[in-house]
Design a protein around this motif. Structure first.
Motif, PDB file in Angstrom:
ATOM      1  N   ALA A   1       0.828  -1.210   0.000  1.00 16.99           N
ATOM      2  CA  ALA A   1       0.000   0.000   0.000  1.00 16.99           C
ATOM      3  C   ALA A   1       0.860   1.257   0.000  1.00 16.99           C
ATOM      4  N   VAL A   2       1.980   1.222   0.709  1.00 17.56           N
ATOM      5  CA  VAL A   2       2.888   2.371   0.720  1.00 17.56           C
ATOM      6  C   VAL A   2       3.450   2.601  -0.678  1.00 17.56           C
ATOM      7  N   ALA A   3       3.894   1.518  -1.336  1.00 19.46           N
ATOM      8  CA  ALA A   3       4.443   1.636  -2.685  1.00 19.46           C
ATOM      9  C   ALA A   3       3.387   2.165  -3.656  1.00 19.46           C
ATOM     10  N   GLU A   4       2.156   1.692  -3.505  1.00 17.41           N
ATOM     11  CA  GLU A   4       1.075   2.146  -4.370  1.00 17.41           C
ATOM     12  C   GLU A   4       0.792   3.628  -4.149  1.00 17.41           C
ATOM     13  N   ARG A   5       0.812   4.049  -2.894  1.00 20.33           N
ATOM     14  CA  ARG A   5       0.572   5.462  -2.605  1.00 20.33           C
ATOM     15  C   ARG A   5       1.684   6.341  -3.173  1.00 20.33           C
ATOM     16  N   LEU A   6       2.937   5.901  -3.023  1.00 26.45           N
ATOM     17  CA  LEU A   6       4.051   6.677  -3.552  1.00 26.45           C
ATOM     18  C   LEU A   6       3.913   6.855  -5.063  1.00 26.45           C
ATOM     19  N   ALA A   7       3.449   5.801  -5.734  1.00 28.29           N
ATOM     20  CA  ALA A   7       3.302   5.867  -7.188  1.00 28.29           C
ATOM     21  C   ALA A   7       2.133   6.749  -7.600  1.00 28.29           C
ATOM     22  N   LYS A   8       0.975   6.530  -6.985  1.00 25.83           N
ATOM     23  CA  LYS A   8      -0.238   7.222  -7.409  1.00 25.83           C
ATOM     24  C   LYS A   8      -0.268   8.691  -6.995  1.00 25.83           C
ATOM     25  N   GLU A   9       0.143   8.956  -5.761  1.00 25.36           N
ATOM     26  CA  GLU A   9       0.034  10.318  -5.257  1.00 25.36           C
ATOM     27  C   GLU A   9       1.254  11.184  -5.552  1.00 25.36           C
ATOM     28  N   PHE A  10       2.428  10.540  -5.620  1.00 24.10           N
ATOM     29  CA  PHE A  10       3.659  11.322  -5.710  1.00 24.10           C
ATOM     30  C   PHE A  10       4.505  11.004  -6.941  1.00 24.10           C
ATOM     31  N   ASP A  11       4.031  10.079  -7.800  1.00 22.14           N
ATOM     32  CA  ASP A  11       4.774   9.684  -9.001  1.00 22.14           C
ATOM     33  C   ASP A  11       6.191   9.227  -8.653  1.00 22.14           C
ATOM     34  N   LEU A  12       6.300   8.531  -7.538  1.00 22.53           N
ATOM     35  CA  LEU A  12       7.573   7.949  -7.111  1.00 22.53           C
ATOM     36  C   LEU A  12       7.399   6.437  -7.118  1.00 22.53           C
ATOM     37  N   HIS A  13       8.157   5.755  -7.951  1.00 17.56           N
ATOM     38  CA  HIS A  13       7.914   4.342  -8.213  1.00 17.56           C
ATOM     39  C   HIS A  13       9.010   3.468  -7.599  1.00 17.56           C
ATOM     40  N   VAL A  14       8.634   2.703  -6.568  1.00 19.26           N
ATOM     41  CA  VAL A  14       9.565   1.810  -5.883  1.00 19.26           C
ATOM     42  C   VAL A  14       8.887   0.468  -5.654  1.00 19.26           C
ATOM     43  N   GLN A  15       9.680  -0.548  -5.397  1.00 18.85           N
ATOM     44  CA  GLN A  15       9.156  -1.882  -5.124  1.00 18.85           C
ATOM     45  C   GLN A  15       8.764  -1.999  -3.646  1.00 18.85           C
ATOM     46  N   PRO A  16       7.706  -2.770  -3.339  1.00 12.42           N
ATOM     47  CA  PRO A  16       7.345  -2.993  -1.930  1.00 12.42           C
ATOM     48  C   PRO A  16       8.505  -3.558  -1.109  1.00 12.42           C
ATOM     49  N   SER A  17       9.393  -4.289  -1.751  1.00 12.16           N
ATOM     50  CA  SER A  17      10.535  -4.882  -1.041  1.00 12.16           C
ATOM     51  C   SER A  17      11.516  -3.831  -0.530  1.00 12.16           C
ATOM     52  N   THR A  18      11.378  -2.589  -1.000  1.00 15.83           N
ATOM     53  CA  THR A  18      12.251  -1.513  -0.510  1.00 15.83           C
ATOM     54  C   THR A  18      11.652  -0.803   0.694  1.00 15.83           C
ATOM     55  N   ILE A  19      10.545  -1.334   1.215  1.00 17.41           N
ATOM     56  CA  ILE A  19       9.844  -0.682   2.324  1.00 17.41           C
ATOM     57  C   ILE A  19       9.798  -1.623   3.524  1.00 17.41           C
ATOM     58  N   TYR A  20      10.412  -1.214   4.621  1.00 19.74           N
ATOM     59  CA  TYR A  20      10.428  -2.003   5.850  1.00 19.74           C
ATOM     60  C   TYR A  20       9.748  -1.191   6.940  1.00 19.74           C
ATOM     61  N   THR A  21       8.577  -1.670   7.372  1.00 18.46           N
ATOM     62  CA  THR A  21       7.776  -0.918   8.333  1.00 18.46           C
ATOM     63  C   THR A  21       7.951  -1.458   9.752  1.00 18.46           C
ATOM     64  N   ALA A  22       7.510  -0.661  10.714  1.00 21.16           N
ATOM     65  CA  ALA A  22       7.524  -1.109  12.106  1.00 21.16           C
ATOM     66  C   ALA A  22       6.599  -2.307  12.295  1.00 21.16           C
ATOM     67  N   SER A  23       5.606  -2.454  11.429  1.00 18.77           N
ATOM     68  CA  SER A  23       4.727  -3.633  11.484  1.00 18.77           C
ATOM     69  C   SER A  23       5.529  -4.902  11.218  1.00 18.77           C
ATOM     70  N   LEU A  24       6.353  -4.891  10.170  1.00 20.08           N
ATOM     71  CA  LEU A  24       7.171  -6.058   9.840  1.00 20.08           C
ATOM     72  C   LEU A  24       8.166  -6.351  10.961  1.00 20.08           C
ATOM     73  N   ALA A  25       8.743  -5.309  11.525  1.00 20.00           N
ATOM     74  CA  ALA A  25       9.692  -5.501  12.618  1.00 20.00           C
ATOM     75  C   ALA A  25       8.998  -6.059  13.859  1.00 20.00           C
ATOM     76  N   THR A  26       7.748  -5.643  14.100  1.00 21.65           N
ATOM     77  CA  THR A  26       6.982  -6.172  15.232  1.00 21.65           C
ATOM     78  C   THR A  26       6.733  -7.665  15.061  1.00 21.65           C
ATOM     79  N   ILE A  27       6.355  -8.065  13.858  1.00 23.15           N
ATOM     80  CA  ILE A  27       6.130  -9.487  13.568  1.00 23.15           C
ATOM     81  C   ILE A  27       7.415 -10.275  13.783  1.00 23.15           C
ATOM     82  N   ASP A  28       8.532  -9.759  13.278  1.00 20.39           N
ATOM     83  CA  ASP A  28       9.816 -10.443  13.458  1.00 20.39           C
ATOM     84  C   ASP A  28      10.125 -10.615  14.942  1.00 20.39           C
ATOM     85  N   TYR A  29       9.849  -9.567  15.728  1.00 19.44           N
ATOM     86  CA  TYR A  29      10.112  -9.646  17.167  1.00 19.44           C
ATOM     87  C   TYR A  29       9.251 -10.718  17.822  1.00 19.44           C
TER      88      TYR A  29
END
Length: 254
Positions: free
Chosen positions: A51-79
């Motif tokens: 969703a972050v990658a989609e927002r960056l593309a749609k709202e800001f014309d910044l195109h990145v892969q979801p794999s370049t985004i590491y959120t506190a949610s993912l870190a919480t799951i890892d913990y």
């Protein structure tokens, strides 16, 4: 100094609420053009990486892969997986936190959870706070996704996850395990994702309390950009300065 990889904040660094920060966009595009490894490390738990990658593309014309985004949610799951204290969880948060935790195999339990996870929830209610408080008092491990007291937006600084966590901390008289920046959990995992060492990367962000402290506390160089939370007048009074400070990311040579 040349760095092999960049850890980059989003809120206040690349965009501010619903507005792009042009210098931040140019900074990322330069990294892409030069094939420099980078990872967005964000304490924002309200959206999934997709969703972050989609927002960056749609709202800001910044195109990145979801794999370049590491959120506190993912870190919480890892913990929670590494802690291995059970799979029952009660979460205060939005879809970017709740959906990822449930998709990782954890089971929703409002009465006897093993973990109570508290993140930013823009639809917070008193009843949610009550359930979290009672579960923690019954013995659930109290986890805070990130300590951000505020989130920078075009409206100004709004209450962040840290404000909600502090309320529950007061109610239960117990400090949480804190996952997001500036804590070690998210930073250690982020460096692993890049496949580099701490001395090969730099943390880029606008918030001294989270982004820059994340570097200082974890042995990573830092680049403070004065485009969001921390203001220019704050810089002379910072207890430990950032490795570098710039008014705009246009000033930084990659």
């Amino acid at each position: 100094m040349a760095y092999k990889g960049y850890l980059i904040d989003l809120d206040g660094t690349i965009y501010l609420g619903k507005e792009i920060i042009p210098a931040g966009k140019r900074f990322v595009e330069q990294l892409q053009q030069s094939d420099q490894p980078f990872l967005f490390v964000t304490n924002n738990t309200t959206k999934t990486p997709e969703a972050v990658a989609e927002r960056l593309a749609k709202e800001f014309d910044l195109h990145v892969q979801p794999s370049t985004i590491y959120t506190a949610s993912l870190a919480t799951i890892d913990y929670m997986k590494e802690a291995n204290k059970g799979n029952r969880v009660y979460v205060i948060g939005e879809s970017g936190l709740v959906d990822l935790i449930l998709a990782a195999g954890f089971v929703w339990d409002e009465e006897e959870p093993d973990y109570v996870v508290v993140g930013l929830d823009t639809e917070i209610t008193y009843e949610k706070l009550v359930k979290a408080t009672l579960a923690i008092r019954r013995g659930a491990e109290f986890i805070g996704t990130n300590p951000d007291k505020n989130i920078p937006t075009e409206r100004g600084l709004l209450p962040g996850a840290g404000s909600m966590i502090a309320l529950i901390e007061t109610a239960v008289q117990r400090s949480p395990i804190m996952i997001g920046k500036p804590n070690a959990v998210i930073m250690n995992e982020a460096v692993k994702v890049l496949g580099l060492t701490k001395d090969e990367v730099i943390m880029v962000g606008d918030n001294y309390e989270t982004d820059i402290q994340a570097g200082i506390k974890n042995g990573i160089d830092t680049l403070l950009v004065l485009s969001g939370f921390t203001q220019k007048e704050d810089v002379p009074n910072l207890p430990v300065p950032a490795t570098y400070t710039v008014d705009s990311l246009d000033e930084w040579e990659i």
